[in-house]
Design a protein around this motif. Structure first.
Motif, short mmCIF file in Angstrom:
data_model
loop_
_atom_site.label_atom_id
_atom_site.label_comp_id
_atom_site.label_asym_id
_atom_site.label_seq_id
_atom_site.Cartn_x
_atom_site.Cartn_y
_atom_site.Cartn_z
N LEU A 1 22.83 -43.34 22.18
CA LEU A 1 22.41 -43.18 23.58
C LEU A 1 23.61 -43.26 24.50
O LEU A 1 23.78 -42.42 25.40
N ALA B 1 25.11 -40.38 26.85
CA ALA B 1 25.17 -40.61 28.29
C ALA B 1 26.56 -40.34 28.85
O ALA B 1 26.71 -39.76 29.93
N HIS C 1 19.56 -40.35 29.79
CA HIS C 1 20.83 -40.82 29.22
C HIS C 1 21.80 -41.09 30.38
O HIS C 1 22.66 -40.26 30.68
#
Length: 384
Positions: A225, A229, A237
């Motif tokens: 994640l 992101a 994200h």
């Protein structure tokens, strides 16, 4: 008072103001206000309304507040919260009660000190936070921050600078974990906090390698994640869930100081582990790169739990941390903008994000925990 000097003078603060002197000062000030304050209840309301209308006529825009997800890890399986709550509203700066006898403070004149209190008290650093405050910090005079004084008019003026505000508790053995293992967990938690929230490169949007490096790679969902992101931020994200960042093409720090206040604790957890709990608020004074000298502050509170289990008994990576909770509230950043950067609002310039629709919150109030089940939508922050 939520925050004041402790009973014992802090030898490092340079302040000689005792607890008794501070309490007497506040009590005397409140009595003076009671005698001198206007008797007509609506007078103050009319003054605030007039100021807000003037701000609106000048095109001033609101501050914001955003809180992101909390993550849960049970036996290595991530259950991530993705609900985003953003708050975004017009700040109403009201002077602290001790300036009631000096109306010029409420009319926008620059005061001699941030709160209209003696300079020694106004400038003295607070001792380290050792427990949750009982209330929010008192309001201070509505002073306009400048490049020379970016924390003017903010309770953060008395907070510690940067990493100095992250004080580690004394480590002790926990269960089968030695004192050295607990000490390492505390030290790594500080490393994560510093790299994620204070490192100049991270703030400019660069990859926070140190913070990422202390997270257990067996937490694949969390690691994936965060990598996604940082590479391609969107609503699902958002790097701001973990990292403090601004776009260096648009913003820069006003000076080189970020103010920090909070505390770190630890306790025995399940599965032969120690749980490190960190609760810190960071205040970022920002200025645009277009030549403007106006300073806007973004305030972020982060609460996280990090777990270290005995690697002899459980399948974990020795010397790494498991993230079991990560909550945050971000004040003065535009609602529903998911490019991975802060977007503070200035008194001049275009407004970003949605208009406020939710309740009012104080970003400096550390007396209550962060809501782990926040409602969707935008609200109002009372000050920055």
């Amino acid at each position: 008072m939520a925050e004041r000097p402790s009973d014992e003078p802090n030898p490092d603060s340079g302040s000689s103001v005792s607890d008794e002197v501070w309490e007497k000062f506040v009590q005397d000030s409140e009595r003076e206000v009671g005698a001198a304050a206007p008797k007509e209840p609506s007078a103050r309301a009319r003054m605030v309304t007039r100021r807000l209308r003037q701000q609106d006529a000048r095109g001033e825009v609101p501050d914001g507040w955003r809180t992101g997800p909390a993550w849960r890890e049970m036996d290595g399986r991530a259950a991530r919260r993705r609900r985003l709550w953003a708050i975004f509203g017009v700040p109403v700066a009201i002077a602290v009660v001790v300036v009631a006898n000096k109306p010029s403070l409420l009319l926008g004149d620059t005061p001699a000190s941030d709160a209209g209190v003696p300079e020694a008290i106004a400038a003295s650093p607070l001792p380290a936070e050792t427990a949750a405050p009982t209330a929010a910090p008192s309001e201070v005079a509505p002073v306009t921050p400048t490049l020379e004084r970016p924390f003017a008019g903010s309770p953060a003026a008395r907070w510690a600078d940067g990493a100095a505000g992250i004080v580690l508790p004394k480590a002790t053995p926990i269960g089968s974990l030695s004192k050295a293992q607990v000490e390492q967990a505390l030290r790594q938690t500080k490393e994560l906090l510093v790299d994620a929230n204070l490192d100049p490169a991270t703030l400019r949007g660069e990859r926070p390698e140190t913070a990422l490096g202390v997270i257990d790679p067996l937490q694949t969902e969390v690691v994936d994640l965060l990598n996604t992101a940082l590479r391609k931020p969107d609503k699902e994200h958002d790097p701001l869930w973990m990292f403090s960042r601004y776009d260096p093409a648009e913003l820069r720090l006003a000076g080189d100081v970020v103010k920090t206040r909070g505390r770190m604790t630890f306790k025995a957890g399940e599965n032969a582990s120690v749980v490190v709990h960190a609760d810190y608020t960071f205040v970022y004074p920002l200025v645009r790169t277009d030549g403007s000298t106006e300073v806007a502050r973004t305030v972020i509170r982060r609460v996280l739990d990090l777990v270290v289990s005995d690697p002899v008994k459980y399948q974990v990576t020795p010397g790494k941390l498991f993230v079991t909770r990560y909550d945050q509230e971000i004040g003065n950043s535009a609602c529903d903008v998911y490019d991975g950067y802060f977007h503070p609002q200035f008194s001049t310039g275009e407004q970003e994000g949605e208009l406020p629709t939710g309740p009012t919150l104080d970003p400096y109030d550390r007396s209550e925990g962060i809501d782990q089940n926040p409602a969707e939508g935008c609200g109002v922050t009372s000050r920055t």
